[in-house]
Design a protein around this motif. Structure first.
Motif: not given
Lengths: 146, 89
Positions: B58-82
């Motif tokens: 996340v830290e490496k992607l600061q200062g860009l026009p895009s919103e940055v979303i961090a996903i803790e568990h790549v296979f957790d479709l619930g987390e990605i969906g929320d």
């Protein structure tokens, strides 16, 4: 034979290994890639350097690491290796402790996508790590990833 | 709308994130293209609404026009969906 099964060449599956820390575990997985002709020795260094520089984001599920580095001249063929660990090691990830390590080498950004899709199908099963650890032989592992 | 899934090399973790994000977007009936990219490519891109990555990057992607979303568990479709719904709906 599935793409996933084909990705594991001869010598790429190392079971019940001992590693003192995560770097040794990644190095063992690098040895598997080298043995099967996927990479040169340097690829293991690149995988370790990526984790040292950017963190353990390759620990993608509880107990499961998938270290990889960018495609470069140390990658000869796209493929994977597997190391199962006798004793788990910590990578500093929320998914610690890691018990199985799947190293991934890709020749470019496209040709391994179907392979990863098959891998994702297996790795998204919460029982996958335990199933791998309960396989005493390579033949059983191959049946599992078939 | 464009989403970029980001990891250091652009071949492994980001590809799994992309695949799972596509599944989630389909189930939410959201129309977006998802690309996988390495950090440098993602930093150079200016047209993505969302950068999807892991907490380490996340830290490496600061200062860009895009919103940055961090996903803790790549296979957790619930987390990605929320997290995607919170950003998009």
């Amino acid at each position: 034979m599935s793409l996933l099964e084909k990705a594991f060449g001869k010598g790429s599956i190392l079971l019940n290994q001992t590693a003192a820390d995560w770097q040794q575990a990644v190095r063992l997985a690098g040895r598997g890639l080298e043995a099967s002709g996927c990479t040169t020795t340097q690829y293991a260094d690149a995988m370790i350097a990526t984790i040292l520089e950017l963190g353990p984001y390759s620990v993608i599920a509880p107990g499961l690491a998938m270290p990889h580095a960018r495609p470069d001249e140390s990658v000869l063929h796209t493929g994977m290796s597997l190391v199962t660990l006798a004793k788990p090691v910590d990578f500093g990830s929320t998914n610690d402790p890691v018990r199985v390590v799947f190293a991934l080498a890709a020749r470019d950004h496209d040709k391994h996508l179907e392979l990863l899709s098959e891998f994702a199908g297996k790795a998204s099963d919460p029982d996958f790590v335990n199933s791998l650890l309960s396989c005493p032989t390579e033949a059983q592992i191959r049946t599992l990833i078939h | 709308m464009k989403i970029i899934a980001v990891c250091g090399a652009g071949i492994g973790t980001s590809v799994l994130l992309k695949m799972n994000a596509e599944k989630v977007l389909r189930s939410l009936n959201l129309d977006a293209t998802v690309e996988a990219a390495d950090l440098e490519t993602a930093r150079a891109s200016r047209d993505a609404q969302i950068l999807l990555t892991t907490p380490e990057l996340v830290e490496k992607l600061q200062g860009l026009p895009s919103e940055v979303i961090a996903i803790e568990h790549v296979f957790d479709l619930g987390e990605i969906g929320d997290k995607l719904s919170a950003a998009l709906l």
